[in-house]
Design a protein around this motif. Structure first.
Motif, PDB file in Angstrom:
ATOM      1  N   ASP A 129     -10.138 -16.440   7.754  1.00 33.16           N
ATOM      2  CA  ASP A 129     -10.720 -15.979   9.016  1.00 33.16           C
ATOM      3  C   ASP A 129     -11.092 -17.133   9.942  1.00 33.16           C
ATOM      4  N   GLY A 130     -10.873 -18.372   9.507  1.00 36.48           N
ATOM      5  CA  GLY A 130     -11.155 -19.540  10.345  1.00 36.48           C
ATOM      6  C   GLY A 130     -12.566 -20.068  10.181  1.00 36.48           C
ATOM      7  N   PHE A 131     -13.389 -19.392   9.367  1.00 34.45           N
ATOM      8  CA  PHE A 131     -14.774 -19.824   9.169  1.00 34.45           C
ATOM      9  C   PHE A 131     -15.088 -20.034   7.693  1.00 34.45           C
ATOM     10  N   GLY A 132     -14.067 -20.251   6.889  1.00 33.22           N
ATOM     11  CA  GLY A 132     -14.284 -20.501   5.477  1.00 33.22           C
ATOM     12  C   GLY A 132     -14.167 -19.261   4.615  1.00 33.22           C
ATOM     13  N   GLY A 133     -14.001 -18.113   5.202  1.00 30.56           N
ATOM     14  CA  GLY A 133     -13.863 -16.871   4.446  1.00 30.56           C
ATOM     15  C   GLY A 133     -12.506 -16.246   4.662  1.00 30.56           C
ATOM     16  N   PHE A 134     -12.400 -14.969   4.370  1.00 33.44           N
ATOM     17  CA  PHE A 134     -11.137 -14.264   4.495  1.00 33.44           C
ATOM     18  C   PHE A 134     -11.336 -12.940   5.212  1.00 33.44           C
ATOM     19  N   LYS A 135     -10.238 -12.424   5.745  1.00 33.94           N
ATOM     20  CA  LYS A 135     -10.261 -11.104   6.356  1.00 33.94           C
ATOM     21  C   LYS A 135      -8.979 -10.387   5.968  1.00 33.94           C
ATOM     22  N   GLU A 136      -9.028  -9.060   6.021  1.00 37.46           N
ATOM     23  CA  GLU A 136      -7.852  -8.262   5.705  1.00 37.46           C
ATOM     24  C   GLU A 136      -7.048  -8.017   6.977  1.00 37.46           C
ATOM     25  N   ARG A 137      -5.732  -7.964   6.793  1.00 39.13           N
ATOM     26  CA  ARG A 137      -4.839  -7.701   7.918  1.00 39.13           C
ATOM     27  C   ARG A 137      -3.759  -6.740   7.430  1.00 39.13           C
ATOM     28  N   GLN A 138      -3.577  -5.685   8.190  1.00 42.79           N
ATOM     29  CA  GLN A 138      -2.532  -4.696   7.869  1.00 42.79           C
ATOM     30  C   GLN A 138      -1.232  -5.159   8.530  1.00 42.79           C
ATOM     31  N   THR A 139      -0.143  -5.086   7.808  1.00 42.54           N
ATOM     32  CA  THR A 139       1.151  -5.484   8.359  1.00 42.54           C
ATOM     33  C   THR A 139       2.243  -4.648   7.702  1.00 42.54           C
ATOM     34  N   LYS A 140       3.453  -4.798   8.199  1.00 41.46           N
ATOM     35  CA  LYS A 140       4.563  -4.062   7.599  1.00 41.46           C
ATOM     36  C   LYS A 140       5.841  -4.889   7.682  1.00 41.46           C
ATOM     37  N   VAL A 141       6.748  -4.569   6.787  1.00 41.19           N
ATOM     38  CA  VAL A 141       8.080  -5.148   6.801  1.00 41.19           C
ATOM     39  C   VAL A 141       9.027  -3.982   7.026  1.00 41.19           C
ATOM     40  N   ALA A 142       9.673  -3.972   8.168  1.00 38.61           N
ATOM     41  CA  ALA A 142      10.591  -2.872   8.510  1.00 38.61           C
ATOM     42  C   ALA A 142      11.958  -3.137   7.908  1.00 38.61           C
ATOM     43  N   ILE A 143      12.706  -2.064   7.707  1.00 42.46           N
ATOM     44  CA  ILE A 143      14.053  -2.206   7.171  1.00 42.46           C
ATOM     45  C   ILE A 143      14.904  -2.946   8.201  1.00 42.46           C
ATOM     46  N   LEU A 158       0.814  -1.210   0.000  1.00 41.41           N
ATOM     47  CA  LEU A 158       0.000   0.000   0.000  1.00 41.41           C
ATOM     48  C   LEU A 158       0.849   1.262   0.000  1.00 41.41           C
ATOM     49  N   ARG A 159       1.989   1.202   0.714  1.00 41.34           N
ATOM     50  CA  ARG A 159       2.813   2.388   0.879  1.00 41.34           C
ATOM     51  C   ARG A 159       4.235   1.968   1.207  1.00 41.34           C
ATOM     52  N   ILE A 160       5.196   2.757   0.758  1.00 37.06           N
ATOM     53  CA  ILE A 160       6.609   2.501   1.052  1.00 37.06           C
ATOM     54  C   ILE A 160       7.177   3.771   1.665  1.00 37.06           C
ATOM     55  N   SER A 161       7.875   3.611   2.787  1.00 40.02           N
ATOM     56  CA  SER A 161       8.605   4.734   3.377  1.00 40.02           C
ATOM     57  C   SER A 161      10.086   4.370   3.381  1.00 40.02           C
ATOM     58  N   SER A 162      10.908   5.242   3.874  1.00 41.04           N
ATOM     59  CA  SER A 162      12.352   4.973   3.869  1.00 41.04           C
ATOM     60  C   SER A 162      12.740   3.868   4.850  1.00 41.04           C
ATOM     61  N   ASN A 163      11.822   3.528   5.782  1.00 36.81           N
ATOM     62  CA  ASN A 163      12.192   2.496   6.763  1.00 36.81           C
ATOM     63  C   ASN A 163      11.191   1.350   6.873  1.00 36.81           C
ATOM     64  N   ALA A 164      10.144   1.303   6.041  1.00 38.70           N
ATOM     65  CA  ALA A 164       9.185   0.198   6.128  1.00 38.70           C
ATOM     66  C   ALA A 164       8.326   0.107   4.871  1.00 38.70           C
ATOM     67  N   ILE A 165       7.792  -1.087   4.671  1.00 39.60           N
ATOM     68  CA  ILE A 165       6.817  -1.347   3.608  1.00 39.60           C
ATOM     69  C   ILE A 165       5.513  -1.693   4.315  1.00 39.60           C
ATOM     70  N   TYR A 166       4.424  -1.035   3.940  1.00 32.07           N
ATOM     71  CA  TYR A 166       3.116  -1.271   4.558  1.00 32.07           C
ATOM     72  C   TYR A 166       2.258  -2.071   3.586  1.00 32.07           C
ATOM     73  N   LEU A 167       1.705  -3.184   4.082  1.00 39.45           N
ATOM     74  CA  LEU A 167       0.957  -4.111   3.233  1.00 39.45           C
ATOM     75  C   LEU A 167      -0.434  -4.382   3.775  1.00 39.45           C
ATOM     76  N   ARG A 168      -1.300  -4.860   2.895  1.00 39.73           N
ATOM     77  CA  ARG A 168      -2.598  -5.401   3.280  1.00 39.73           C
ATOM     78  C   ARG A 168      -2.595  -6.856   2.826  1.00 39.73           C
ATOM     79  N   GLU A 169      -2.730  -7.772   3.781  1.00 40.62           N
ATOM     80  CA  GLU A 169      -2.772  -9.196   3.461  1.00 40.62           C
ATOM     81  C   GLU A 169      -4.209  -9.689   3.563  1.00 40.62           C
ATOM     82  N   ILE A 170      -4.512 -10.729   2.822  1.00 46.18           N
ATOM     83  CA  ILE A 170      -5.819 -11.380   2.903  1.00 46.18           C
ATOM     84  C   ILE A 170      -5.561 -12.763   3.489  1.00 46.18           C
ATOM     85  N   VAL A 171      -6.051 -12.988   4.710  1.00 44.89           N
ATOM     86  CA  VAL A 171      -5.778 -14.237   5.432  1.00 44.89           C
ATOM     87  C   VAL A 171      -7.093 -14.946   5.741  1.00 44.89           C
TER      88      VAL A 171
END
Length: 186
Positions: A169-183, A154-167
């Motif tokens: 939900d444990g009931f047969g569907g999916f949910k969105e989860r915000q996460t990041k990968v830091a430098i 979704l966004r890149i900064s000088s020290n992290a990458i911000y993502l939206r994952e689709i994981v």
């Protein structure tokens, strides 16, 4: 057949007589060693019997288990039909995974194994540099995907990458989860 046909003669006879005498003498030595003098054994037994031994506590009394009847409780908690009758919550998620989208290279790695090692800017576009587990460097920008759970950048900064994952939900569907990968510091 002559009477002495089976009797050994000469050196063999002498050898057999010597072996018999040696065997007889060895037997006498062993029998002589088995005397009735067991005073040292008897002394040791008396010493052990005279020693004070630690007192062994008696086995504790086992108290009977007190049962308790719950009032108005008639359902068996181990009845499997109770489990079958409980309906699992349904997923009300409207989130869908785009199965027609061609997966990108970095989607073949778990997100936890990818490292952000830097950024570069080219013609006003910020790119993140990602190191894969095999040591190669890949570049990604906003809109690219990485990780095994459809992680859209979704966004890149000088020290992290911000993502939206689709994981799931444990009931047969999916949910969105915000996460990041830091430098990562190297």
């Amino acid at each position: 057949m002559p009477a002495n046909a089976h009797k050994p003669t000469g050196h063999l006879a002498i050898l057999l007589k010597s072996a018999a005498r040696l065997l007889l003498l060895t037997g006498f030595v062993f029998v002589a060693g088995c005397g009735n003098n067991m005073s040292d054994l008897q002394q040791w037994v008396n010493k052990v019997k005279a020693e004070k031994h630690a007192k062994i506590e008696p086995i504790p009394e086992i108290k009977p288990q007190v049962t308790f009847k719950y009032p108005q409780h008639t359902r068996d908690p181990f009845d499997s039909s109770v489990l079958l009758s409980n309906k699992q919550p349904k997923s009300d998620s409207s989130i869908k995974i785009d199965k027609n989208r061609t997966p990108e290279y970095l989607e073949s790695f778990p997100l936890s194994t990818l490292k952000m090692v830097g950024t570069i800017q080219e013609k006003g576009l910020l790119w993140a540099l990602i190191q894969t587990p095999d040591g190669t460097i890949q570049r990604v920008t906003t809109g690219n995907y990485m990780g095994e759970h459809d992680g859209k950048i979704l966004r890149i900064s000088s020290n992290a990458i911000y993502l939206r994952e689709i994981v799931p939900d444990g009931f047969g569907g999916f949910k969105e989860r915000q996460t990041k990968v830091a430098i990562s510091g190297q």
